[in-house]
Design a protein around this motif. Structure first.
Motif, mmCIF file in Angstrom:
data_model
loop_
_atom_site.group_PDB
_atom_site.id
_atom_site.type_symbol
_atom_site.label_atom_id
_atom_site.label_comp_id
_atom_site.label_asym_id
_atom_site.label_seq_id
_atom_site.Cartn_x
_atom_site.Cartn_y
_atom_site.Cartn_z
ATOM 1 N N PRO A 28 40.906 79.889 36.686
ATOM 2 C CA PRO A 28 41.790 79.727 35.384
ATOM 3 C C PRO A 28 42.853 80.116 35.353
ATOM 4 C CG PRO A 28 39.831 80.746 35.972
ATOM 5 C CD PRO A 28 39.988 80.288 37.310
ATOM 6 N N THR A 29 43.042 80.974 35.995
ATOM 7 C CA THR A 29 44.468 81.561 35.628
ATOM 8 C C THR A 29 46.146 80.087 35.873
ATOM 9 O OG1 THR A 29 44.167 83.816 36.382
ATOM 10 C CG2 THR A 29 46.103 83.517 37.083
ATOM 11 N N THR A 30 44.749 79.718 36.976
ATOM 12 C CA THR A 30 46.334 78.660 37.553
ATOM 13 C C THR A 30 46.118 77.542 35.917
ATOM 14 O OG1 THR A 30 45.782 78.975 39.735
ATOM 15 C CG2 THR A 30 47.020 76.555 38.787
ATOM 16 N N LYS A 31 45.842 77.310 35.794
ATOM 17 C CA LYS A 31 45.580 76.804 34.459
ATOM 18 C C LYS A 31 46.134 77.112 33.109
ATOM 19 C CE LYS A 31 44.735 73.249 31.355
ATOM 20 N NZ LYS A 31 45.635 72.961 30.469
ATOM 21 N N ALA A 32 46.289 78.085 33.074
ATOM 22 C CA ALA A 32 46.441 78.965 31.891
ATOM 23 C C ALA A 32 47.809 79.290 31.971
ATOM 24 C CB ALA A 32 46.169 80.119 31.649
ATOM 25 N N TYR A 33 48.627 79.088 33.261
ATOM 26 C CA TYR A 33 50.522 79.586 33.428
ATOM 27 C C TYR A 33 51.040 78.036 33.223
ATOM 28 C CZ TYR A 33 54.193 80.785 36.176
ATOM 29 O OH TYR A 33 55.527 81.223 36.879
ATOM 30 N N ASP A 34 52.108 78.514 32.780
ATOM 31 C CA ASP A 34 52.802 78.115 31.643
ATOM 32 C C ASP A 34 53.520 76.487 32.631
ATOM 33 O OD1 ASP A 34 54.663 76.810 29.831
ATOM 34 O OD2 ASP A 34 56.704 77.606 31.233
ATOM 35 N N GLY A 35 53.320 75.413 31.853
ATOM 36 C CA GLY A 35 53.717 74.224 32.554
ATOM 37 C C GLY A 35 52.402 73.451 32.823
ATOM 38 N N CYS A 36 50.815 73.638 33.446
ATOM 39 C CA CYS A 36 49.637 73.233 33.968
ATOM 40 C C CYS A 36 49.005 72.616 33.040
ATOM 41 C CB CYS A 36 49.057 74.083 34.539
ATOM 42 S SG CYS A 36 47.585 73.838 36.029
ATOM 43 N N LEU A 37 49.102 71.087 32.484
ATOM 44 C CA LEU A 37 48.495 70.439 31.862
ATOM 45 C C LEU A 37 46.620 70.019 32.246
ATOM 46 C CD1 LEU A 37 51.309 67.786 31.406
ATOM 47 C CD2 LEU A 37 50.820 69.338 30.350
ATOM 48 N N SER A 38 46.276 70.187 33.767
ATOM 49 C CA SER A 38 45.279 69.860 34.052
ATOM 50 C C SER A 38 45.086 70.687 34.814
ATOM 51 C CB SER A 38 45.150 68.604 33.642
ATOM 52 O OG SER A 38 45.436 67.613 34.447
ATOM 53 N N GLN A 56 32.488 78.681 53.043
ATOM 54 C CA GLN A 56 32.391 77.756 51.891
ATOM 55 C C GLN A 56 32.149 78.445 50.434
ATOM 56 O OE1 GLN A 56 31.194 77.747 54.142
ATOM 57 N NE2 GLN A 56 31.122 75.073 55.189
ATOM 58 N N GLN A 57 31.058 79.306 50.151
ATOM 59 C CA GLN A 57 31.166 80.120 49.112
ATOM 60 C C GLN A 57 31.800 81.361 48.334
ATOM 61 O OE1 GLN A 57 28.335 79.000 46.878
ATOM 62 N NE2 GLN A 57 29.717 80.262 45.834
ATOM 63 N N ALA A 58 32.801 81.997 49.825
ATOM 64 C CA ALA A 58 33.383 83.168 48.811
ATOM 65 C C ALA A 58 34.451 82.431 48.543
ATOM 66 C CB ALA A 58 33.581 83.227 50.155
ATOM 67 N N VAL A 59 34.679 80.751 48.827
ATOM 68 C CA VAL A 59 36.343 80.391 47.806
ATOM 69 C C VAL A 59 35.757 79.651 46.875
ATOM 70 C CG1 VAL A 59 37.777 78.006 48.703
ATOM 71 C CG2 VAL A 59 37.348 79.155 50.981
ATOM 72 N N PHE A 60 34.931 79.477 46.958
ATOM 73 C CA PHE A 60 34.037 78.490 45.928
ATOM 74 C C PHE A 60 34.654 79.950 44.545
ATOM 75 C CE2 PHE A 60 30.998 75.433 47.446
ATOM 76 C CZ PHE A 60 32.470 74.628 48.054
ATOM 77 N N ASP A 61 33.543 80.903 44.719
ATOM 78 C CA ASP A 61 33.555 81.631 43.705
ATOM 79 C C ASP A 61 34.877 82.286 44.165
ATOM 80 O OD1 ASP A 61 30.293 82.129 44.107
ATOM 81 O OD2 ASP A 61 30.878 83.444 45.685
ATOM 82 N N LEU A 62 35.611 82.894 44.352
ATOM 83 C CA LEU A 62 37.790 83.611 44.612
ATOM 84 C C LEU A 62 38.064 82.305 43.418
ATOM 85 C CD1 LEU A 62 40.205 84.412 44.728
ATOM 86 C CD2 LEU A 62 40.189 83.211 47.190
ATOM 87 N N LEU A 63 37.618 80.699 43.587
ATOM 88 C CA LEU A 63 38.228 79.550 42.646
ATOM 89 C C LEU A 63 38.089 79.531 41.116
ATOM 90 C CD1 LEU A 63 38.648 76.317 44.931
ATOM 91 C CD2 LEU A 63 40.597 78.470 44.353
ATOM 92 N N ASP A 64 36.808 79.922 41.354
ATOM 93 C CA ASP A 64 36.050 80.002 39.905
ATOM 94 C C ASP A 64 36.258 81.655 39.099
ATOM 95 O OD1 ASP A 64 35.103 77.780 40.785
ATOM 96 O OD2 ASP A 64 33.133 78.240 40.752
ATOM 97 N N SER A 65 36.407 82.283 39.968
ATOM 98 C CA SER A 65 37.496 83.620 39.270
ATOM 99 C C SER A 65 38.185 83.796 38.420
ATOM 100 C CB SER A 65 37.120 84.971 41.089
ATOM 101 O OG SER A 65 38.775 84.872 40.831
ATOM 102 N N GLU A 66 38.255 84.199 37.577
ATOM 103 C CA GLU A 66 39.535 85.155 36.742
ATOM 104 C C GLU A 66 40.886 84.472 37.127
ATOM 105 O OE1 GLU A 66 41.087 84.727 33.116
ATOM 106 O OE2 GLU A 66 39.589 83.950 33.203
ATOM 107 N N MET A 67 41.440 85.213 38.845
ATOM 108 C CA MET A 67 42.334 85.315 39.219
ATOM 109 C C MET A 67 42.889 83.640 40.028
ATOM 110 S SD MET A 67 41.271 88.003 41.757
ATOM 111 C CE MET A 67 40.563 87.489 43.436
ATOM 112 N N GLY A 68 41.369 83.093 39.933
ATOM 113 C CA GLY A 68 41.790 81.875 40.519
ATOM 114 C C GLY A 68 41.710 80.527 39.928
#
Length: 133
Positions: free
Chosen positions: A57-67, A43-55
């Protein structure tokens, strides 16, 4: 699990700023629902990966992602991610980039922590009839 997804999806949509023009009017929006079935002890490894800059936040910054929003259900050890994209095509471009070009290899790393690897990763696309009440 279907009841959980429906409940989480409903709760998420309540906070959306875009409200249909008339009550109960169905609209097509580009919502993606992703479920991640985490293997025990990761669980913690997944939380950490999703919260990391490569997780995410990168998805949200990708062209077309609204939320995007995430919800963790401890009883099923599952994360539900609800994403809104400008179009399903832009989500497809994003997923292709994650699979083929992303040098961080975040998706491959994530699969290592899921129950059954790729079997623990489910994406629901082409969702229809968005309604807000």
């Amino acid at each position: 699990m279907k009841k959980l997804l429906l409940f989480l999806f409903t709760i998420t949509l309540i906070g959306c700023e875009q409200v249909p023009e008339s009550k109960n009017e169905a609209k097509d929006k580009s919502f993606i629902v992703v479920t991640l079935k985490i293997s025990n002890g990761n669980q913690q490894a997944v939380f950490d990966l999703l919260d990391s800059e490569m997780g995410l936040p990168t998805t949200k910054a990708y062209d077309g992602c609204l939320s995007l929003e995430t919800i963790y259900n401890p009883s099923s050890n599952t994360i539900v991610i609800v994403e809104e994209w400008e179009t399903y095509e832009k989500y497809g471009d994003y997923l292709k980039w994650r699979e083929e070009e992303d040098t961080s290899k975040a998706l491959a790393s994530l699969l290592d922590f899921l129950e059954g690897g790729i079997d623990g990763f489910t994406v629901y696309t082409d969702n229809k009839r968005y309604k807000s009440y």
